[in-house]
Write an enzyme that holds these catalytic residues in place. Structure first.
Site, PDB file in Angstrom:
ATOM      1  N   ASP A  99       0.852  -1.191   0.000  1.00  0.00           N
ATOM      2  CA  ASP A  99       0.000   0.000   0.000  1.00  0.00           C
ATOM      3  C   ASP A  99       0.886   1.239   0.000  1.00  0.00           C
ATOM      4  O   ASP A  99       1.660   1.457   0.929  1.00  0.00           O
ATOM      5  CB  ASP A  99      -0.892  -0.010   1.250  1.00  0.00           C
ATOM      6  CG  ASP A  99      -2.001   1.023   1.182  1.00  0.00           C
ATOM      7  OD1 ASP A  99      -2.146   1.677   0.128  1.00  0.00           O
ATOM      8  OD2 ASP A  99      -2.733   1.174   2.181  1.00  0.00           O
ATOM      9  N   ASP A 121      -2.820   2.468  -6.421  1.00  0.00           N
ATOM     10  CA  ASP A 121      -1.706   2.557  -5.476  1.00  0.00           C
ATOM     11  C   ASP A 121      -1.639   1.418  -4.467  1.00  0.00           C
ATOM     12  O   ASP A 121      -0.963   1.525  -3.448  1.00  0.00           O
ATOM     13  CB  ASP A 121      -1.765   3.889  -4.726  1.00  0.00           C
ATOM     14  CG  ASP A 121      -3.000   4.007  -3.854  1.00  0.00           C
ATOM     15  OD1 ASP A 121      -3.964   3.252  -4.081  1.00  0.00           O
ATOM     16  OD2 ASP A 121      -2.995   4.855  -2.942  1.00  0.00           O
ATOM     17  N   GLU A 122      -2.317   0.304  -4.734  1.00  0.00           N
ATOM     18  CA  GLU A 122      -2.205  -0.830  -3.812  1.00  0.00           C
ATOM     19  C   GLU A 122      -2.485  -2.132  -4.550  1.00  0.00           C
ATOM     20  O   GLU A 122      -3.190  -2.159  -5.556  1.00  0.00           O
ATOM     21  CB  GLU A 122      -3.152  -0.685  -2.623  1.00  0.00           C
ATOM     22  CG  GLU A 122      -4.624  -0.681  -2.988  1.00  0.00           C
ATOM     23  CD  GLU A 122      -5.527  -0.675  -1.763  1.00  0.00           C
ATOM     24  OE1 GLU A 122      -5.355  -1.558  -0.893  1.00  0.00           O
ATOM     25  OE2 GLU A 122      -6.391   0.203  -1.670  1.00  0.00           O
TER      26      GLU A 122
END
Length: 396
Positions: free
Chosen positions: A16, A112-113
């Site tokens: 993350d 983004d993860e």
């Protein structure tokens, strides 16, 4: 190294990125590092809302979805920059390229993860060594901070990555669940939002531990199959696999209805649209999914068929949203010819647990419309007290 890996279970990482948009801007402009920074829409006019902010800004109480004028009030030194989505997508691709060097089992969840199954990646070292190497590479090669959770399944890996930010690495095993998760308030559990937490409290569930020990029948009555699934997660159980193709396999849920008699009025079309929306909404909720794209199919008496669709600002499973949007599409493209068949299809589905409000430039404009009202309310509260304005309820 194989001895550090389970014989029967799996080793899952959840990677993350920390304050991703703000971190990307800092990577491109190092002079922003260490300063309170927010990414938001139309900063020159103080309109729009905060998409993300640096940890320095969070110390002042700046939060995601906060109007810019309020963020500036809390942090006068706040630097506000507009989003650069092309830049964020480029860095996101670079992130996942690094992750795929360790295993082909990489599942992006958002920009983004993502999850990684490193069960067969022991040639790279122990799980903690792999996590440390990934974190260092993301920092050194891309100048981007991250937090990583290590666990035997996706749910626990996600919970672990949230435990230490920024730049944390956390291991969470099933045996740790009673000590580390059960004492936490139920709203801190991944997959439980404010509305779900409020519902759970009506049956006495305050903590994750309460949820873990709750009655299945009671949960199913309150939340449907989602309630039972949440109870499983609260006990640390999650058998979902890391699926590299899931990002490309967006299945659809749809229902259509051939009418006993051709519909010839707006009222008839609205009634059928409502029935279809109820079915689509129910199936979405049963599967724990949200739709981000709705389409309608209209077949006229002469068998001519058209389909029309609309991208949604935010994911939804609400029957009201689905009915309202679908009805608008139908009525916009109905030419007055009697209708023999109507259909509604929910597309581009996302898991409810992973869904988040898509804050793009269009959303900023919509949110900005209510900002003058919010600002006026804030001034009234300052002058006359917080109780001067209360939520209203319609009279029956």
């Amino acid at each position: 190294m194989k001895r550090y890996y389970p014989k029967n279970g799996r080793v899952i990482l959840h990677v993350d990125m920390n304050s991703f948009y703000a971190s990307v801007e800092m990577a491109y402009d190092p002079s922003l590092k260490g300063k309170p920074l927010a990414i938001a829409g139309d900063p020159k006019q103080r309109k729009g809302i905060v998409v993300t902010c640096s940890y320095e800004a969070r110390k002042f109480g700046v939060k995601t979805t906060m109007p810019i004028w309020e963020a500036k009030k809390r942090c006068p030194e706040l630097i506000v920059k507009p989003p650069n989505f092309d830049r964020y997508r480029t860095l996101s691709q670079a992130i996942f390229n690094i992750l795929r060097e360790y295993t082909h089992l990489v599942e992006p969840v958002s920009i983004d993860e993502g999850y990684m199954d490193i069960t067969e990646s022991y040639e790279w070292g122990t799980p903690i060594e792999i996590a440390e190497d990934i974190q260092k590479r993301l920092q050194n090669e891309l100048d981007l901070p991250s937090s990583i959770g290590i666990a035997p399944n996706k749910f626990l890996a996600k919970m672990a990555s949230n435990m230490k930010k920024p730049m944390g690495i956390t291991i969470l095993r099933k045996r740790d669940v009673p000590v580390r998760l059960w004492p936490l308030p139920v709203e801190e559990m991944h997959g439980v939002g404010e509305k779900t937490a409020a519902k759970l409290r009506t049956i006495g569930i305050q903590t994750i531990g309460d949820l873990a020990k709750a009655n299945d029948i009671q949960l199913r009555s309150l939340l449907g199959i989602i309630g039972v699934r949440l109870r499983e997660r609260a006990n640390g159980r999650d058998d979902r696999k890391v699926d590299p193709e899931s990002v490309n396999e967006r299945k659809s849920i749809g229902n259509s209805m051939t009418l006993p008699q051709d519909a010839e009025s707006e009222e008839e079309l609205s009634e059928v649209t409502h029935k279809l929306a109820e079915k689509v909404s129910s199936r979405l909720k049963e599967r724990g999914l949200l739709t981000t794209h709705l389409s309608v199919m209209i077949r006229f008496r002469n068998r001519h068929t058209i389909t029309r669709s609309k991208k949604l600002d935010s994911p939804t499973d609400s029957v009201g949203d689905i009915q309202r949007i679908s009805r608008a599409l139908v009525l916009e493209h109905w030419n007055g010819t009697p209708v023999r068949l109507l259909g509604i299809t929910a597309q581009d589905l996302v898991e409810k647990e992973e869904a988040y409000k898509q804050l793009d430039l269009f959303t900023y404009q919509k949110e900005a419309k209510i900002e003058p009202l919010l600002e006026t309310m804030e001034k009234l509260k300052e002058k006359f007290g917080s109780q001067i304005i209360q939520k209203g309820f319609p009279r029956s």
